[in-house]
Design a protein around this motif. Structure first.
Motif, PDB file in Angstrom:
ATOM      1  N   PHE A 190      17.262 -66.630 -11.662  1.00 47.15           N
ATOM      2  CA  PHE A 190      18.283 -67.585 -12.305  1.00 47.15           C
ATOM      3  C   PHE A 190      19.970 -67.701 -12.477  1.00 47.15           C
ATOM      4  O   PHE A 190      20.612 -67.258 -11.701  1.00 47.15           O
ATOM      5  CB  PHE A 190      17.640 -69.402 -12.003  1.00 47.15           C
ATOM      6  N   PRO A 191      19.676 -67.490 -13.681  1.00 49.17           N
ATOM      7  CA  PRO A 191      21.290 -67.375 -14.155  1.00 49.17           C
ATOM      8  C   PRO A 191      21.784 -65.839 -14.007  1.00 49.17           C
ATOM      9  O   PRO A 191      23.260 -65.620 -13.923  1.00 49.17           O
ATOM     10  CB  PRO A 191      20.129 -67.226 -15.670  1.00 49.17           C
ATOM     11  N   LEU A 192      21.043 -64.957 -13.430  1.00 48.26           N
ATOM     12  CA  LEU A 192      21.532 -63.695 -12.763  1.00 48.26           C
ATOM     13  C   LEU A 192      22.381 -63.968 -11.613  1.00 48.26           C
ATOM     14  O   LEU A 192      23.556 -63.582 -11.060  1.00 48.26           O
ATOM     15  CB  LEU A 192      20.472 -62.407 -12.914  1.00 48.26           C
ATOM     16  N   ILE A 193      21.977 -64.446 -10.678  1.00 43.17           N
ATOM     17  CA  ILE A 193      22.132 -65.018  -9.724  1.00 43.17           C
ATOM     18  C   ILE A 193      23.322 -66.098  -9.497  1.00 43.17           C
ATOM     19  O   ILE A 193      24.795 -65.647  -9.426  1.00 43.17           O
ATOM     20  CB  ILE A 193      21.580 -65.813  -8.756  1.00 43.17           C
ATOM     21  N   LYS A 252      25.823 -64.299 -20.918  1.00 44.17           N
ATOM     22  CA  LYS A 252      25.516 -64.945 -20.386  1.00 44.17           C
ATOM     23  C   LYS A 252      24.080 -63.392 -19.255  1.00 44.17           C
ATOM     24  O   LYS A 252      23.208 -63.387 -19.759  1.00 44.17           O
ATOM     25  CB  LYS A 252      26.181 -65.645 -18.914  1.00 44.17           C
ATOM     26  N   LEU A 253      24.533 -62.764 -19.667  1.00 42.52           N
ATOM     27  CA  LEU A 253      24.318 -61.394 -18.529  1.00 42.52           C
ATOM     28  C   LEU A 253      22.886 -61.081 -20.256  1.00 42.52           C
ATOM     29  O   LEU A 253      22.111 -60.806 -19.304  1.00 42.52           O
ATOM     30  CB  LEU A 253      24.772 -60.465 -17.938  1.00 42.52           C
ATOM     31  N   ALA A 254      23.541 -60.633 -21.010  1.00 44.39           N
ATOM     32  CA  ALA A 254      22.863 -59.758 -22.122  1.00 44.39           C
ATOM     33  C   ALA A 254      21.453 -60.321 -21.820  1.00 44.39           C
ATOM     34  O   ALA A 254      20.845 -60.020 -22.744  1.00 44.39           O
ATOM     35  CB  ALA A 254      23.728 -59.958 -22.589  1.00 44.39           C
ATOM     36  N   LEU A 255      22.101 -62.717 -22.651  1.00 44.17           N
ATOM     37  CA  LEU A 255      20.583 -62.890 -22.621  1.00 44.17           C
ATOM     38  C   LEU A 255      19.673 -62.762 -21.168  1.00 44.17           C
ATOM     39  O   LEU A 255      18.511 -63.385 -21.381  1.00 44.17           O
ATOM     40  CB  LEU A 255      21.344 -64.549 -23.166  1.00 44.17           C
ATOM     41  N   PHE A 294      17.466 -60.433 -21.684  1.00 43.61           N
ATOM     42  CA  PHE A 294      16.723 -60.224 -22.735  1.00 43.61           C
ATOM     43  C   PHE A 294      15.527 -61.195 -21.988  1.00 43.61           C
ATOM     44  O   PHE A 294      13.619 -61.009 -22.840  1.00 43.61           O
ATOM     45  CB  PHE A 294      17.072 -60.803 -23.971  1.00 43.61           C
ATOM     46  N   PHE A 295      16.190 -62.352 -21.826  1.00 46.68           N
ATOM     47  CA  PHE A 295      15.073 -63.833 -20.282  1.00 46.68           C
ATOM     48  C   PHE A 295      13.935 -62.709 -19.844  1.00 46.68           C
ATOM     49  O   PHE A 295      12.427 -62.740 -20.100  1.00 46.68           O
ATOM     50  CB  PHE A 295      15.645 -64.472 -20.681  1.00 46.68           C
ATOM     51  N   LEU A 296      14.561 -61.775 -18.917  1.00 48.77           N
ATOM     52  CA  LEU A 296      13.639 -61.006 -18.308  1.00 48.77           C
ATOM     53  C   LEU A 296      13.103 -60.047 -18.755  1.00 48.77           C
ATOM     54  O   LEU A 296      11.561 -60.141 -18.846  1.00 48.77           O
ATOM     55  CB  LEU A 296      14.522 -60.326 -16.818  1.00 48.77           C
TER      56      LEU A 296
END
Length: 320
Positions: A264-267, A288-291, A294-296
């Motif tokens: 969801f954050p990636l999209i 946002k992309l880095a976290l 890490f979240f993934l």
């Protein structure tokens, strides 16, 4: 101390350990006998040393980038984002150079301890290969922006990030535990590698104007902003697809697809990049992309060991 912590760029550290988390916990998930107990080859000391060595490499890279870009004048008033230590004058070039030497020494010691703990004297050739990889990683972290032939100024930074923070980090960490090749792990290795390259590409998109003026010929400078956007879509979307393929080939149960929450954050990130017309405004997307990466990695690691709860139920609760 405050300035050195800022120069270490702590916000980049979660991204650097993403591959370690996936590779290590995939090793933890491998069955060794009929009751499918967690593998005995997993070792928490090795895991800790993997994290320590990787964090050391990331900090070394950050110090070297600060030094290289600082003395070359690449970090100037045109650069977007937080000011770096040499650029702002809070740390002098000689002091940063000493910091690089000390961090190199400590990272090398950590790498040697890691290799010994993982292989000891039983696997000499494995130890030799990983020692060479460690030296290459340290050298590459420094030479990204330091020296006359800094490869980051020739557009090769993407290759370094993909190899060391994708393939070596994920696949290499698994090998240190299992002492075997598992070709399925190349899929999440590429996933983490592509997402990490995406962070670098986003950084280069943001700095395209200042990099061009300073003669830093990143891929974005060479190919242009529109090409960089398409490249970015390819990296993120391919990474997302490969993670799903990995799950399918590993016969994940439906409750193991928890990692899809990171999509969801990636999209949302991809939509922001698509709408963007001013690359300088992409700076918040780096975090946002880095976290998200890490979240993934955390969710994917949880997914591959999810069956452990079933094992406990079967062994101790009679399958209830």
């Amino acid at each position: 101390m405050k300035h050195w912590i800022e120069a270490a760029r702590v916000r980049t550290l979660p991204l650097s350990v993403s591959g370690i988390i996936v590779g290590s916990f995939y090793a933890l998930s491998r069955p060794t006998d009929e009751v499918l107990t967690p593998t005995a080859v997993f070792n928490w000391t090795t895991f800790g040393l993997l994290l320590l060595t990787t964090i050391g490499l990331q900090i070394l890279s950050n110090f070297a980038n600060d030094y290289g870009d600082g003395i070359k004048g690449t970090d100037n008033q045109d650069r977007v984002g937080p000011k770096r230590a040499i650029q702002s004058g809070v740390i002098s070039p000689p002091a940063m150079k000493r910091g690089i030497v000390i961090t190199t020494f400590l990272t090398f010691l950590s790498a040697v301890a890691l290799i010994y703990n993982a292989f000891q004297f039983k696997y000499f050739y494995y130890s030799l290969v990983f020692l060479i990889l460690g030296i290459m990683a340290i050298s590459s972290a420094i030479r990204y922006t330091v020296g006359k032939n800094a490869y980051g100024y020739k557009g090769y930074g993407d290759v370094f990030v993909f190899v060391f923070f994708g393939l070596v980090s994920t696949f290499g960490s698994y090998f240190m535990f299992a002492k075997e090749l598992n070709w399925l792990l190349f899929l999440p290795s590429i996933t983490i590698g592509f997402l990490s390259v995406g962070v670098l590409n986003l950084n280069n998109m943001r700095d395209e104007e200042s990099d061009r003026k300073a003669g830093k010929n990143t891929l974005v400078v060479q190919k242009g902003g529109e090409w960089a956007k398409k490249y970015h879509y390819f990296l993120i979307i391919t990474a997302m697809i490969l993670a799903v393929v990995f799950a399918i080939l590993n016969n994940f149960h439906f409750d193991q697809y928890l990692f899809l929450a990171a999509y969801f954050p990636l999209i949302s990130h991809l939509m922001t990049v698509k709408r963007n017309r001013n690359p300088k405004l992409l700076d918040p997307e780096l975090k946002k992309l880095a976290l998200s990466t890490f979240f993934l990695s955390i969710l994917l690691a949880m997914s591959v060991i999810f069956f452990i709860s079933d094992v406990i139920a079967n062994v101790f609760l009679g399958g209830r």
